[in-house]
Design a protein around this motif. Structure first.
Motif, PDB file in Angstrom:
ATOM      1  N   MET A  46       0.852  -1.185   0.000  1.00  0.00           N
ATOM      2  CA  MET A  46       0.000   0.000   0.000  1.00  0.00           C
ATOM      3  C   MET A  46       0.895   1.246   0.000  1.00  0.00           C
ATOM      4  SD  MET A  46      -3.212   1.066   0.122  1.00  0.00           S
ATOM      5  CE  MET A  46      -4.204  -0.223   0.897  1.00  0.00           C
ATOM      6  N   GLN A  47       0.561   2.184  -0.865  1.00  0.00           N
ATOM      7  CA  GLN A  47       1.294   3.442  -0.924  1.00  0.00           C
ATOM      8  C   GLN A  47       0.478   4.534  -0.229  1.00  0.00           C
ATOM      9  OE1 GLN A  47       1.661   3.756  -5.209  1.00  0.00           O
ATOM     10  NE2 GLN A  47       3.765   2.986  -5.140  1.00  0.00           N
ATOM     11  N   TYR A  48       1.165   5.360   0.552  1.00  0.00           N
ATOM     12  CA  TYR A  48       0.484   6.388   1.327  1.00  0.00           C
ATOM     13  C   TYR A  48       1.128   7.747   1.119  1.00  0.00           C
ATOM     14  CZ  TYR A  48      -1.853   2.845   4.217  1.00  0.00           C
ATOM     15  OH  TYR A  48      -2.629   1.816   4.667  1.00  0.00           O
ATOM     16  N   LEU A  49       0.291   8.771   1.264  1.00  0.00           N
ATOM     17  CA  LEU A  49       0.736  10.148   1.413  1.00  0.00           C
ATOM     18  C   LEU A  49       0.438  10.549   2.853  1.00  0.00           C
ATOM     19  CD1 LEU A  49       1.895  12.714   0.110  1.00  0.00           C
ATOM     20  CD2 LEU A  49      -0.454  13.392  -0.424  1.00  0.00           C
ATOM     21  N   LEU A  50       1.471  10.933   3.574  1.00  0.00           N
ATOM     22  CA  LEU A  50       1.356  11.269   4.989  1.00  0.00           C
ATOM     23  C   LEU A  50       1.534  12.763   5.199  1.00  0.00           C
ATOM     24  CD1 LEU A  50       1.540  10.752   8.124  1.00  0.00           C
ATOM     25  CD2 LEU A  50       3.989  10.354   7.749  1.00  0.00           C
ATOM     26  N   SER A  51       0.683  13.316   6.045  1.00  0.00           N
ATOM     27  CA  SER A  51       0.859  14.689   6.510  1.00  0.00           C
ATOM     28  C   SER A  51       0.625  14.717   8.012  1.00  0.00           C
ATOM     29  CB  SER A  51      -0.115  15.646   5.819  1.00  0.00           C
ATOM     30  OG  SER A  51      -0.084  16.930   6.433  1.00  0.00           O
ATOM     31  N   HIS A  52       1.566  15.295   8.743  1.00  0.00           N
ATOM     32  CA  HIS A  52       1.439  15.439  10.204  1.00  0.00           C
ATOM     33  C   HIS A  52       1.867  16.854  10.556  1.00  0.00           C
ATOM     34  CE1 HIS A  52       2.882  14.108  14.503  1.00  0.00           C
ATOM     35  NE2 HIS A  52       2.000  15.084  14.531  1.00  0.00           N
ATOM     36  N   ARG A  53       0.912  17.643  11.009  1.00  0.00           N
ATOM     37  CA  ARG A  53       1.170  19.049  11.340  1.00  0.00           C
ATOM     38  C   ARG A  53       0.873  19.294  12.819  1.00  0.00           C
ATOM     39  NH1 ARG A  53       1.443  23.710   8.169  1.00  0.00           N
ATOM     40  NH2 ARG A  53       1.095  25.654   9.314  1.00  0.00           N
ATOM     41  N   THR A  54       1.826  19.885  13.520  1.00  0.00           N
ATOM     42  CA  THR A  54       1.649  20.261  14.926  1.00  0.00           C
ATOM     43  C   THR A  54       1.839  21.765  15.052  1.00  0.00           C
ATOM     44  OG1 THR A  54       2.547  18.123  15.651  1.00  0.00           O
ATOM     45  CG2 THR A  54       2.413  19.875  17.289  1.00  0.00           C
ATOM     46  N   THR A  55       0.930  22.406  15.783  1.00  0.00           N
ATOM     47  CA  THR A  55       0.973  23.859  15.982  1.00  0.00           C
ATOM     48  C   THR A  55       0.938  24.174  17.471  1.00  0.00           C
ATOM     49  OG1 THR A  55      -0.168  24.295  13.895  1.00  0.00           O
ATOM     50  CG2 THR A  55      -0.182  26.052  15.533  1.00  0.00           C
ATOM     51  N   TYR A  56       1.928  24.931  17.921  1.00  0.00           N
ATOM     52  CA  TYR A  56       1.957  25.434  19.288  1.00  0.00           C
ATOM     53  C   TYR A  56       1.675  26.934  19.262  1.00  0.00           C
ATOM     54  CZ  TYR A  56       4.182  21.138  20.949  1.00  0.00           C
ATOM     55  OH  TYR A  56       4.450  19.825  21.274  1.00  0.00           O
ATOM     56  N   THR A  57       0.751  27.381  20.121  1.00  0.00           N
ATOM     57  CA  THR A  57       0.446  28.801  20.261  1.00  0.00           C
ATOM     58  C   THR A  57       0.738  29.206  21.703  1.00  0.00           C
ATOM     59  OG1 THR A  57      -1.309  28.622  18.600  1.00  0.00           O
ATOM     60  CG2 THR A  57      -1.316  30.573  20.003  1.00  0.00           C
ATOM     61  N   TYR A  58       1.610  30.214  21.865  1.00  0.00           N
ATOM     62  CA  TYR A  58       2.088  30.595  23.190  1.00  0.00           C
ATOM     63  C   TYR A  58       1.381  31.851  23.688  1.00  0.00           C
ATOM     64  CZ  TYR A  58       5.799  27.459  21.663  1.00  0.00           C
ATOM     65  OH  TYR A  58       6.494  26.373  21.184  1.00  0.00           O
ATOM     66  N   ALA A  59       1.202  31.913  25.008  1.00  0.00           N
ATOM     67  CA  ALA A  59       0.522  33.060  25.604  1.00  0.00           C
ATOM     68  C   ALA A  59       1.392  34.311  25.570  1.00  0.00           C
ATOM     69  CB  ALA A  59       0.124  32.732  27.041  1.00  0.00           C
ATOM     70  N   SER A  60       2.703  34.137  25.562  1.00  0.00           N
ATOM     71  CA  SER A  60       3.617  35.270  25.452  1.00  0.00           C
ATOM     72  C   SER A  60       4.773  34.863  24.548  1.00  0.00           C
ATOM     73  CB  SER A  60       4.130  35.701  26.825  1.00  0.00           C
ATOM     74  OG  SER A  60       4.849  34.647  27.437  1.00  0.00           O
ATOM     75  N   THR A  61       5.608  35.813  24.223  1.00  0.00           N
ATOM     76  CA  THR A  61       6.664  35.580  23.240  1.00  0.00           C
ATOM     77  C   THR A  61       7.704  34.586  23.741  1.00  0.00           C
ATOM     78  OG1 THR A  61       6.396  37.806  22.359  1.00  0.00           O
ATOM     79  CG2 THR A  61       8.471  36.680  21.856  1.00  0.00           C
ATOM     80  N   VAL A  62       8.049  33.635  22.875  1.00  0.00           N
ATOM     81  CA  VAL A  62       9.174  32.736  23.114  1.00  0.00           C
ATOM     82  C   VAL A  62      10.404  33.395  22.505  1.00  0.00           C
ATOM     83  CG1 VAL A  62      10.190  30.504  22.559  1.00  0.00           C
ATOM     84  CG2 VAL A  62       7.754  30.663  23.129  1.00  0.00           C
ATOM     85  N   ASP A  63      11.429  33.606  23.321  1.00  0.00           N
ATOM     86  CA  ASP A  63      12.634  34.275  22.833  1.00  0.00           C
ATOM     87  C   ASP A  63      13.555  33.308  22.092  1.00  0.00           C
ATOM     88  OD1 ASP A  63      12.003  36.853  23.849  1.00  0.00           O
ATOM     89  OD2 ASP A  63      12.548  36.159  25.852  1.00  0.00           O
ATOM     90  N   SER A  64      13.656  32.094  22.579  1.00  0.00           N
ATOM     91  CA  SER A  64      14.469  31.074  21.903  1.00  0.00           C
ATOM     92  C   SER A  64      13.935  29.703  22.276  1.00  0.00           C
ATOM     93  CB  SER A  64      15.952  31.201  22.282  1.00  0.00           C
ATOM     94  OG  SER A  64      16.145  30.920  23.648  1.00  0.00           O
ATOM     95  N   ALA A  65      14.225  28.720  21.427  1.00  0.00           N
ATOM     96  CA  ALA A  65      13.706  27.370  21.664  1.00  0.00           C
ATOM     97  C   ALA A  65      14.620  26.333  21.036  1.00  0.00           C
ATOM     98  CB  ALA A  65      12.294  27.244  21.082  1.00  0.00           C
ATOM     99  N   HIS A  66      14.682  25.176  21.677  1.00  0.00           N
ATOM    100  CA  HIS A  66      15.356  24.008  21.131  1.00  0.00           C
ATOM    101  C   HIS A  66      14.333  22.871  21.086  1.00  0.00           C
ATOM    102  CE1 HIS A  66      18.860  26.359  22.369  1.00  0.00           C
ATOM    103  NE2 HIS A  66      19.602  25.592  21.589  1.00  0.00           N
ATOM    104  N   HIS A  67      14.235  22.191  19.943  1.00  0.00           N
ATOM    105  CA  HIS A  67      13.268  21.108  19.780  1.00  0.00           C
ATOM    106  C   HIS A  67      13.963  19.857  19.243  1.00  0.00           C
ATOM    107  CE1 HIS A  67       9.792  23.750  20.376  1.00  0.00           C
ATOM    108  NE2 HIS A  67      10.390  24.627  19.602  1.00  0.00           N
ATOM    109  N   ILE A  68      13.466  18.708  19.699  1.00  0.00           N
ATOM    110  CA  ILE A  68      13.873  17.409  19.166  1.00  0.00           C
ATOM    111  C   ILE A  68      12.632  16.729  18.629  1.00  0.00           C
ATOM    112  CG2 ILE A  68      14.819  15.143  19.718  1.00  0.00           C
ATOM    113  CD1 ILE A  68      16.499  16.414  21.863  1.00  0.00           C
TER     114      ILE A  68
END
Length: 292
Positions: free
Chosen positions: A1-23
């Motif tokens: 079976m062939q698939y097209l995958l889409s996975h979208r994650t959205t974070y909305t912050y209450a105040s400004t993020v000055d810097s971030a590190h993500h894994i």
């Protein structure tokens, strides 16, 4: 079976993020029976630094550093994947589970070294006596391992209510079992604990399950977000068999695997450290659509 995958994650912050590190564990990898033909990940804001790494379990990790102040973070993976996990052997033809346990223990010298590390407790799957007793109902003396594991998978599907919001990742495993409700990651942890309590090797698999678009088909539970299931070691000949306790399925064509480890803590889709931001809300949208 062939698939097209889409996975979208959205974070909305209450105040400004000055810097971030993500894994991120979002980059689907090749497994036996699965081939990734195209993949890409985009973020907004764009990272000041992006790097890739391969972890202990062979999973692909993306590391991002964002220096630009922001109040929202979006990350999306798009991929094309061909999936046809191997058909498992007849459940009744697999070795007795005690024989598999013996090869994993090996009097201190296990015959299946790579599998043996999945027999031990892990951060989110501690030993729970109630789960040893629960698994013992299926793992009766001399029973073929896959036959017993398939019955355990079916029992979890029947005994537990799929209830988003009933738990979170901090809910202790004993509480999940007592409440008999949760989501796919909880059911995977339940099955893993029951298997490991019998000296068997069980891994946590993170991925996705096919999105249903036809009214004639029953919707698979967990199709609208990241999914999770279990890989159980059934011996050198059968290898790892992937079982989905949320839907009582053997993974074949409906599942796309991204990463695997001892439990969710090894393969969480996204984690990070941020400076600022205060409280936040987030949303996840997943589609896994057959294309051929």
């Amino acid at each position: 079976m062939q698939y097209l995958l889409s996975h979208r994650t959205t974070y909305t912050y209450a105040s400004t993020v000055d810097s971030a590190h993500h894994i991120a564990h979002l980059r689907a990898r090749n497994f036996p029976g699965q081939k990734v033909t195209a993949i890409g990940i985009g973020t907004n804001p764009a990272p000041a630094l992006a790097a890739q790494h391969v972890d202990h379990f062979g999973n692909l990790i993306d590391i991002y550093r964002i220096d630009k102040p922001h109040t929202r973070f979006d990350i999306e993976v798009r991929a094309e994947v061909d999936v046809r996990f191997p058909e498992p052997p007849a459940a009744g033809s697999t070795p007795a589970w005690e024989d598999i346990r013996s090869t994993l223990l090996g009097s201190g010298f296990p015959k299946s070294v790579e599998a043996s590390e999945f027999t031990y407790e892990s951060p989110l799957v501690p030993s729970v006596e109630a789960l040893r007793a629960y698994g013992a109902q299926s793992f009766t003396p001399g029973r073929p391992i896959l036959e017993a594991a398939r019955e355990l998978t079916s029992r979890i599907r029947a005994d537990f209510e799929y209830h988003p919001g009933a738990t979170d990742i901090s809910t202790p495993l004993a509480d999940v079992f007592a409440g008999k409700a949760g989501v796919c990651q909880d059911f995977a942890h339940v099955e893993i604990a029951a298997l490991r309590a019998h000296g068997l090797a069980a891994g946590y698999v993170s991925g996705y399950i096919r999105t249903i678009h036809s009214r004639d088909e029953l919707a698979l539970r967990g199709a609208d977000a990241s999914h999770a299931w279990v890989a159980v070691w059934c011996g050198p000949e059968a290898g790892w068999i992937h079982l989905d306790p949320t839907n009582d399925l053997v993974a074949h064509e409906d599942h796309v695997a991204v990463a695997w480890g001892r439990d969710f803590s090894d393969v969480s889709p996204l984690r990070g450290v941020i400076l600022g931001g205060d409280s936040h809300s987030y949303g996840v949208a997943v589609t896994l659509v057959p294309t051929g």
